[in-house]
Design a protein around this motif. Structure first.
Motif, PDB file in Angstrom:
ATOM      1  N   ASP A 152      39.793 -23.599   4.856  1.00  0.00           N
ATOM      2  CA  ASP A 152      40.524 -24.847   5.135  1.00  0.00           C
ATOM      3  C   ASP A 152      39.908 -26.042   4.423  1.00  0.00           C
ATOM      4  OD1 ASP A 152      38.183 -25.292   6.557  1.00  0.00           O
ATOM      5  OD2 ASP A 152      39.164 -25.698   8.482  1.00  0.00           O
ATOM      6  N   HIS A 186      44.665 -19.416   4.966  1.00  0.00           N
ATOM      7  CA  HIS A 186      45.809 -20.310   5.113  1.00  0.00           C
ATOM      8  C   HIS A 186      46.796 -20.071   3.960  1.00  0.00           C
ATOM      9  CE1 HIS A 186      43.765 -22.539   8.323  1.00  0.00           C
ATOM     10  NE2 HIS A 186      42.680 -22.393   7.587  1.00  0.00           N
ATOM     11  N   GLN A 189      49.125 -23.026   2.751  1.00  0.00           N
ATOM     12  CA  GLN A 189      48.371 -24.037   2.013  1.00  0.00           C
ATOM     13  C   GLN A 189      47.943 -23.501   0.648  1.00  0.00           C
ATOM     14  OE1 GLN A 189      45.280 -26.219   4.196  1.00  0.00           O
ATOM     15  NE2 GLN A 189      46.142 -25.435   6.105  1.00  0.00           N
ATOM     16  N   PRO A 231      47.849 -14.618   7.274  1.00  0.00           N
ATOM     17  CA  PRO A 231      46.429 -14.689   6.914  1.00  0.00           C
ATOM     18  C   PRO A 231      45.811 -13.311   6.738  1.00  0.00           C
ATOM     19  CG  PRO A 231      46.911 -16.194   8.716  1.00  0.00           C
ATOM     20  CD  PRO A 231      48.136 -15.358   8.526  1.00  0.00           C
TER      21      PRO A 231
END
Length: 253
Positions: A152, A186, A189, A231
């Motif tokens: 992240d 993620h 993202q 994930p």
């Protein structure tokens, strides 16, 4: 500006040299600290104090493990994303840290490296916090790019005048093909990060585990289309193994 490439414990190490001093583009592993220091003093003929800044792109052992020791030896400042310090916090974080250390040894064994001491404090104490699109302190020609997905808090750094960027583990190579990294915490993202890099002005990408690669040689669309939807990390892998053992089946994502 010149980028020096060192062969690290399990990854490439990139040391940038310009008029402001030396910039280490990642924190490497604990096993790499002596090599980096020796390269600065013996190969470049410069004092260790010329290393001014160490960027920690993310907290995995081959990217953060040497950062704090190098700070102690050189006086350089350590910079990271604000979320990096919390990555290994708590019981789950400490467990993940141990797993990541074991995975580092596993990779080292696969490439014929002996087991070396790679332990480091899982809680980073950076001197500088970096945000997306800001300029690196001291090194005004370098820009920060926030490229999460692998974790992240992944950062990439771009040398704006030469259109070169270090993207750490955003891309790895398996069986000769560029693919998403493991873990991929993620995925949504991650796709956005790939789109950002694909649409950027960067011409050449430096990766931790892939030789420097021209943008024209990267099929970003293919990687995006084939990236996992869910994930893929230690917890999901363990859960799937347990399901397979109990029920004889597992889901592929």
């Amino acid at each position: 500006m010149k980028i020096h490439t060192l062969s690290g414990y399990i990854q490439h190490i990139y040391l940038a040299e310009d008029s402001e001093g030396l910039l280490l583009l990642d924190g490497c592993s604990r096993a790499d600290v002596d090599k980096v220091c020796s390269y600065i003093t013996s190969t470049l003929g410069r004092p260790l104090s010329d290393l001014k800044l160490i960027v920690v792109t993310h907290m995995h052992p081959d990217h953060a493990g040497g950062a704090m020791r190098l700070r102690e030896r050189t006086g350089a400042q350590v910079a990271s994303h604000p979320k990096a310090a919390a990555w290994y916090k708590g019981l789950g974080g400490r467990t993940a840290h141990i797993i990541d250390l074991l995975l580092t040894w596993w990779v080292a064994d696969r490439i014929g490296k002996a087991k070396e001491s790679i332990w480091y404090n899982p809680i980073l104490a950076p001197d500088i916090l970096l945000k997306d699109k800001q300029t690196l302190p001291i090194f005004a020609n370098w820009q920060v790019l926030y490229t999460p997905g692998h974790t992240d808090h992944d950062l990439s750094v771009m040398h704006v005048p030469s259109k070169q960027a270090y993207i750490a583990d955003v891309l790895v190579k398996v069986k000769g093909k560029l693919v998403p990294p493991y873990p991929l915490c993620h995925p949504n993202q991650y796709r956005e990060s790939l789109k950002t890099l694909a649409q950027s002005s960067i011409d050449t990408f430096f990766c931790a585990h892939v030789p420097p690669t021209a943008k024209s040689d990267i099929d970003f669309e293919h990687v995006i289309d084939n990236a996992p939807i869910k994930p893929k990390n230690h917890w999901h892998s363990s859960k799937n193994r347990i399901k397979k053992k109990l029920f004889g089946v597992t889901k592929n994502h």
